[in-house]
Design an enzyme around this catalytic site. Structure first.
Site, PDB file in Angstrom:
ATOM      1  N   ALA A 107       0.785  -1.234   0.000  1.00 23.28           N
ATOM      2  CA  ALA A 107       0.000   0.000   0.000  1.00 23.28           C
ATOM      3  C   ALA A 107       0.821   1.291   0.000  1.00 23.28           C
ATOM      4  O   ALA A 107       0.391   2.293  -0.563  1.00 23.28           O
ATOM      5  CB  ALA A 107      -0.947   0.000   1.195  1.00 23.28           C
ATOM      6  N   ASP A 157       4.480  -8.703   5.723  1.00 22.36           N
ATOM      7  CA  ASP A 157       4.799  -9.091   4.358  1.00 22.36           C
ATOM      8  C   ASP A 157       3.512  -9.587   3.707  1.00 22.36           C
ATOM      9  O   ASP A 157       2.859 -10.489   4.243  1.00 22.36           O
ATOM     10  CB  ASP A 157       5.856 -10.203   4.414  1.00 22.36           C
ATOM     11  CG  ASP A 157       6.333 -10.612   3.029  1.00 22.36           C
ATOM     12  OD1 ASP A 157       5.521 -10.651   2.085  1.00 22.36           O
ATOM     13  OD2 ASP A 157       7.537 -10.909   2.896  1.00 22.36           O
ATOM     14  N   CYS A 230       4.755  -1.164 -12.451  1.00 25.30           N
ATOM     15  CA  CYS A 230       5.169  -0.057 -13.314  1.00 25.30           C
ATOM     16  C   CYS A 230       6.426  -0.476 -14.068  1.00 25.30           C
ATOM     17  O   CYS A 230       7.390   0.273 -14.146  1.00 25.30           O
ATOM     18  CB  CYS A 230       5.363   1.234 -12.531  1.00 25.30           C
ATOM     19  SG  CYS A 230       6.437   1.083 -11.103  1.00 25.30           S
TER      20      CYS A 230
END
Lengths: 303, 166
Positions: A107, A157, A230
């Site tokens: 996040a 994690d 990305c």
């Protein structure tokens, strides 16, 4: 740009792609609809003489050609948040509804987390996980400035995400925007490729597989999971999807995206991927004059 | 400000449910916003209030089991367990538009000074104490944060990390 040469066989108009990667990208901001409307933000930017160009596929985004987003009234009030155009894609593809329970698996620093909360009219619950306390601090700061009241932050994690603190309830949707080699952010951070190595790409791919698998496991049958990076590396994109199709009950589904893009690739070097990975989308910098991005939409099936 | 605890406990509804006599109740929190700022209690319907560490309250929309041991839960909201309860900047920016009492409206110059963290002499014939500070943005009054009014002076309570030269 050397690490990008290996994509010559899969990218149309490769020279235009490299040219676009070499051009810097202006700042962009997202309107935070928890605190303001698009119209009020437009007025506030105009009143303070900040040039702002609309983005044709998303009316809550503006490009600020002359300014950085951080030192103006709309920013101080949490009406806007600096967020690159393509970074706004996965939350819109996930399309969370008011009242949903959503997991944001990686996040921090919270651009997409707060976008999810805004899309849900700040109702329901967004469980936002990160494994790094420093980045969690940034996530908390952004959540507060944007006034989101439905974000619960956990430090763990993502591969081992626990439902215990919330009584064991699963999710309606999950966003899996994983840590990656970030090749697509080269226009923002020209140093991105300096430390590129194939061993890093292959190593991080294992982490990505673990997090995506966990996301499918904790999402209810019929629920949606969005996987995004990305980067352009097939090892981190299609190969990860191919892995989860074998491991857990899910389907990769088609979706609409009002931006130019290429389909996911089904062959890379010596590997062939499940043909369903073609439903994923590759967004290249020369397509829409943005950063680079990869995004797939998954539907969770009953075992 | 952190005391290292990551355990959030839901506030008791009323005095009758309270085990720790120093802990605020939901009822008291609603009364505080109503009495001090005129913010109606129904503003917070659907929200739950949580305490982490001593006196730091958070506001959250969901209803996880209490206690819950995580890093963050909604937004920081109110500082209690001290003589004068103090709302956070975040709470005021989010809910301060419903305030009808103890709201001070600043002109552009004073608002810039406030956001930069500067104190300023100002006339105010209302109560001393914590005020909701507003200014005009996009044609309407908008709450910017919390000020402390004492001795003819409005003291900016904008936390260091949120101060800006706008």
């Amino acid at each position: 740009m050397e690490p990008l040469d290996r994509y010559r066989p899969i990218i149309d108009d490769f020279e235009a792609f490299i040219d676009a990667c070499e051009r810097p990208l202006p700042s962009a901001v997202r309107v935070n609809t928890i605190k303001a409307t698009v119209e009020r933000v437009r007025t506030a930017l105009a009143d303070t003489d900040i040039a702002h160009d609309p983005v044709d596929w998303h009316d809550g985004l503006f490009v600020l050609p002359d300014d950085s987003p951080g030192a103006n009234w709309p920013y101080f009030h949490g009406w806007i948040h600096g967020q690159e155009e393509v970074s706004a894609i996965p939350a819109t593809v996930l399309d969370p509804q008011p009242g949903d329970r959503v997991w944001d698996a990686c996040a921090a620093p919270g651009s997409k987390t707060t976008q999810l909360a805004a899309l849900m009219d700040d109702t329901g619950e967004v469980v936002a996980t990160d494994n790094n306390l420093g980045r969690i601090s940034a996530l908390r700061t952004n959540t507060e400035r944007l006034g989101a009241t439905t974000v619960a932050v956990t430090h763990e994690d993502g591969r081992n995400h626990s439902l215990k603190p919330f009584g064991g309830e699963g999710y309606d949707r999950a966003l899996v925007d994983v840590p990656c080699s970030c090749e697509g952010t080269i226009r923002k951070n020209p140093d991105t490729l300096a430390d590129w190595s194939l061993s890093h790409v292959e190593g991080i791919s294992g982490v990505q597989k673990g997090i995506l698998k966990r996301a499918v496991e904790v999402t209810k049958p019929g629920g949606t999971v969005v996987y995004s990076t990305c980067t352009f590396a097939p090892e981190e994109n299609e190969a990860v999807l191919d892995y989860v199709l074998d491991e857990v009950a899910c389907e990769i589904v088609e979706y609409d995206l009002p931006l130019d893009h290429a389909p996911g690739i089904t062959e890379w070097q010596d590997e062939r991927f499940d043909p369903r990975v073609a439903n994923a989308k590759r967004i290249y910098p020369h397509h829409n004059d943005t950063g680079g991005f990869f995004c797939a939409k998954l539907e969770v099936r009953a075992e | 400000m952190s005391d290292g605890s990551t355990e959030f406990t839901r506030l008791p509804e009323t005095d009758a449910e309270r085990e720790d006599p120093e802990q605020a109740t939901r009822e008291e929190v609603l009364e505080f916003w109503q009495d001090r700022f005129g913010v109606p209690a129904e503003t917070f319907e659907g929200y739950s209030f949580w305490e982490r560490g001593a006196g730091k309250l958070w506001l959250y929309r969901g209803r996880p089991p209490s206690p819950v041991d995580i890093e963050g839960l909604g937004m920081t909201f109110l500082r209690t367990r001290q003589e004068h309860w103090k709302p956070t900047l975040e709470a005021v920016q989010r809910f301060g538009d419903r305030a009808s009492k103890n709201v001070i409206h600043l002109d552009e110059d004073a608002a810039r000074a406030f956001v930069a963290g500067e104190d300023r002499e100002l006339d105010w014939d209302g109560d001393w104490g914590y005020l909701v500070v507003t200014h005009d943005l996009a044609g309407e009054a908008e709450p910017a944060g919390v000020g402390l009014y004492v001795y003819g002076e409005l003291r900016s309570q904008v936390p260091k990390g949120r101060r800006r030269e706008v």
